[in-house]
Design a protein around this motif. Structure first.
Motif, PDB file in Angstrom:
ATOM      1  N   ASP A  87      -0.284   0.395 -10.375  1.00  0.00           N
ATOM      2  CA  ASP A  87       0.636   0.487  -9.229  1.00  0.00           C
ATOM      3  C   ASP A  87       0.062   1.023  -8.073  1.00  0.00           C
ATOM      4  O   ASP A  87      -1.073   1.574  -8.154  1.00  0.00           O
ATOM      5  N   ARG A  88       0.781   0.765  -6.910  1.00  0.00           N
ATOM      6  CA  ARG A  88       0.293   1.202  -5.718  1.00  0.00           C
ATOM      7  C   ARG A  88      -0.044   2.549  -5.410  1.00  0.00           C
ATOM      8  O   ARG A  88      -1.042   3.055  -5.130  1.00  0.00           O
ATOM      9  N   SER A  89       0.678   3.414  -6.004  1.00  0.00           N
ATOM     10  CA  SER A  89       0.621   5.075  -6.145  1.00  0.00           C
ATOM     11  C   SER A  89      -0.641   5.410  -6.784  1.00  0.00           C
ATOM     12  O   SER A  89      -1.205   6.121  -6.375  1.00  0.00           O
ATOM     13  N   LEU A  92      -3.748   4.449  -4.677  1.00  0.00           N
ATOM     14  CA  LEU A  92      -4.079   5.110  -3.601  1.00  0.00           C
ATOM     15  C   LEU A  92      -4.567   6.687  -4.330  1.00  0.00           C
ATOM     16  O   LEU A  92      -5.458   7.418  -3.503  1.00  0.00           O
ATOM     17  N   SER A 126       5.845   6.041  -8.771  1.00  0.00           N
ATOM     18  CA  SER A 126       6.007   4.660  -7.876  1.00  0.00           C
ATOM     19  C   SER A 126       7.312   4.221  -8.140  1.00  0.00           C
ATOM     20  O   SER A 126       7.703   3.563  -9.486  1.00  0.00           O
ATOM     21  N   GLU A 208       1.547   9.074  -1.557  1.00  0.00           N
ATOM     22  CA  GLU A 208       2.952   8.173  -1.371  1.00  0.00           C
ATOM     23  C   GLU A 208       2.651   6.868  -1.120  1.00  0.00           C
ATOM     24  O   GLU A 208       1.747   6.526  -0.448  1.00  0.00           O
ATOM     25  N   GLU A 209       3.397   5.964  -1.629  1.00  0.00           N
ATOM     26  CA  GLU A 209       3.240   4.670  -1.356  1.00  0.00           C
ATOM     27  C   GLU A 209       4.415   4.052  -0.508  1.00  0.00           C
ATOM     28  O   GLU A 209       5.499   4.665  -0.344  1.00  0.00           O
ATOM     29  N   SER A 211       6.965   1.039   0.210  1.00  0.00           N
ATOM     30  CA  SER A 211       7.452  -0.198  -0.400  1.00  0.00           C
ATOM     31  C   SER A 211       8.695  -0.450   0.269  1.00  0.00           C
ATOM     32  O   SER A 211       9.140   0.531   1.197  1.00  0.00           O
ATOM     33  N   GLU A 233       2.260   5.774   4.268  1.00  0.00           N
ATOM     34  CA  GLU A 233       1.577   5.719   2.895  1.00  0.00           C
ATOM     35  C   GLU A 233       0.492   6.465   2.994  1.00  0.00           C
ATOM     36  O   GLU A 233      -0.418   6.526   4.055  1.00  0.00           O
ATOM     37  N   SER A 235      -2.915   8.965   0.699  1.00  0.00           N
ATOM     38  CA  SER A 235      -3.082   9.996  -0.077  1.00  0.00           C
ATOM     39  C   SER A 235      -4.025  10.909   0.404  1.00  0.00           C
ATOM     40  O   SER A 235      -5.120  10.553   1.333  1.00  0.00           O
TER      41      SER A 235
END
Length: 392
Positions: A87-89, A92, A126, A208-209, A211, A233, A235
């Motif tokens: 996932d994106r989180s 990152l 996420s 933090e992502e 979305s 977003e 890290s």
């Protein structure tokens, strides 16, 4: 900026207080820049990470611009193998950890990987991955036919766990759910782990992502705030070790974390006053660090244009340090990044030190305030990076 408040240590060394952490490398992933070197350059040039996010998702967004990365793909940085279902989180966080290891002179080997761990701060992992997984169980032909490979993405510790697997780190692995205070809380947790002998080195930071979920939440909560920073977003991750051990090895850190203090007070407008609480928190941190208020060169704040929170931060800083202290607002470069904010504030301070030996030994403070009345403060002493490593 109050130049007379700075008392740098021109020797590049200082007496190391007990329980002090050393930051010996760091990595950052934002819409402004990726990597410590590029992040430092981008801040020095006054760039902005604000981007057009139209078409970034299938779902509508409340605004066309955000401090996000529409073209970010983790496989472009770490390869396709093993990253397809991140996932994106997680993407990152893992990239931030990888960049931090690339930036340090500490090498992961079979001799130290059992004592080398990860502590990552988050809000709730996420949210998009969790929502998408739940939605699939409702919209699919059969609830039990949801792709099981996606399930790990629904838990908050996915980023820390996957990063440890990817990097082969077998030490402490922890996720700190702290919202805006996540970065400082993760750093405090890491300090305690190293102080108590549970780890020798840790990758510490927060992520933090961006979305549709985070964008709409911020919009619904704060759309009336005309001056608020747009959502972002990213890290930021730091390699931290015991400072005394680092100095004994003849290594010069990027910074020393002299103290981290947190507290819980009333939400904005309620008692006990969080502004006074932040002032007390800063005072306790300075006392623990052995630093006088007049020695503080700058404060990296979490100010994001949300009036009731910014007021708490302003009052706390002025009560503890005076109205003349120089304030650094990371949101100007990276936006409002929620749980990643505190770590990105630290990264902004380190970027200021990296190419400026005249600031060696200067002390800065990092502050954070959450909507529920949580406050935090960290005290750092920084040094420049003259070479590719930290060897004296």
């Amino acid at each position: 900026m109050n130049a007379t408040a700075t008392t740098p240590d021109t020797t590049g060394h200082s007496a190391v207080r007990e329980n002090t952490l050393a930051i010996t490398g760091w990595g950052v992933v934002t819409s402004l820049a990726i990597g410590a070197a590029e992040f430092t350059t981008a801040i020095g040039e006054g760039r902005s990470g604000l981007r057009d996010v139209t078409g970034m998702f299938d779902e509508d967004l409340p605004e066309d611009q955000a401090f996000a990365m529409p073209d970010f793909r983790v496989r472009d940085h770490l390869g396709r193998k093993g990253t397809s279902f991140f996932d994106r989180s997680t993407s990152l966080g893992l990239l931030g950890c990888t960049l931090a290891l690339d930036d340090t002179d500490l090498t992961v080997t079979d001799d130290n990987r059992d004592r080398f761990g990860i502590v990552l701060g988050t809000t709730a992992g996420s949210v998009k991955a969790t929502s998408d997984y739940s939605r699939e169980t409702l919209e699919g032909d059969r609830p039990f036919l949801v792709n099981p490979v996606l399930f790990p993405n629904t838990v908050m510790n996915c980023a820390a766990g996957q990063s440890a697997i990817w990097l082969g780190l077998k030490g402490v692995n922890a996720t700190v759910a702290g919202g805006r205070l996540a970065g400082l809380s993760a750093l405090r947790y890491a300090r305690n782990q190293i102080r108590r002998g549970y780890a020798d080195a840790l990758l510490v930071g927060s992520v933090e992502e961006f979305s549709p979920h985070t964008a709409w939440f911020s919009h619904r909560q704060h759309s009336a705030e005309e001056g608020r920073a747009k959502v972002g977003e990213g890290s930021a991750v730091f390699v931290v070790e015991n400072a005394e051990a680092v100095r004994a090895q003849g290594r010069t850190p990027d910074a020393e974390v002299l103290a981290v203090e947190v507290g819980t007070y009333g939400a904005p407008g309620r008692e006990p006053d969080a502004g006074a609480g932040l002032a007390d928190c800063i005072g306790r941190a300075l006392s623990r660090a052995g630093v006088e208020p007049a020695q503080v060169r700058a404060v990296a704040t979490g100010e994001s244009g949300i009036a009731r929170l910014d007021d708490i931060e302003r009052r706390g800083i002025e009560a503890a340090l005076g109205a003349g202290v120089w304030r650094v607002r990371a949101t100007e470069w990276v936006g409002e990044c929620q749980s990643a904010s505190g770590s990105l504030q630290i990264a902004a301070l380190l970027a200021g030190h990296r190419g400026h030996p005249e600031l060696d030994g200067a002390v800065s403070v990092v502050t954070s305030v959450s909507p529920d009345g949580g406050v935090g403060a960290a005290v750092l002493r920084g040094w420049h990076r003259a070479r590719g490593d930290h060897r004296s």
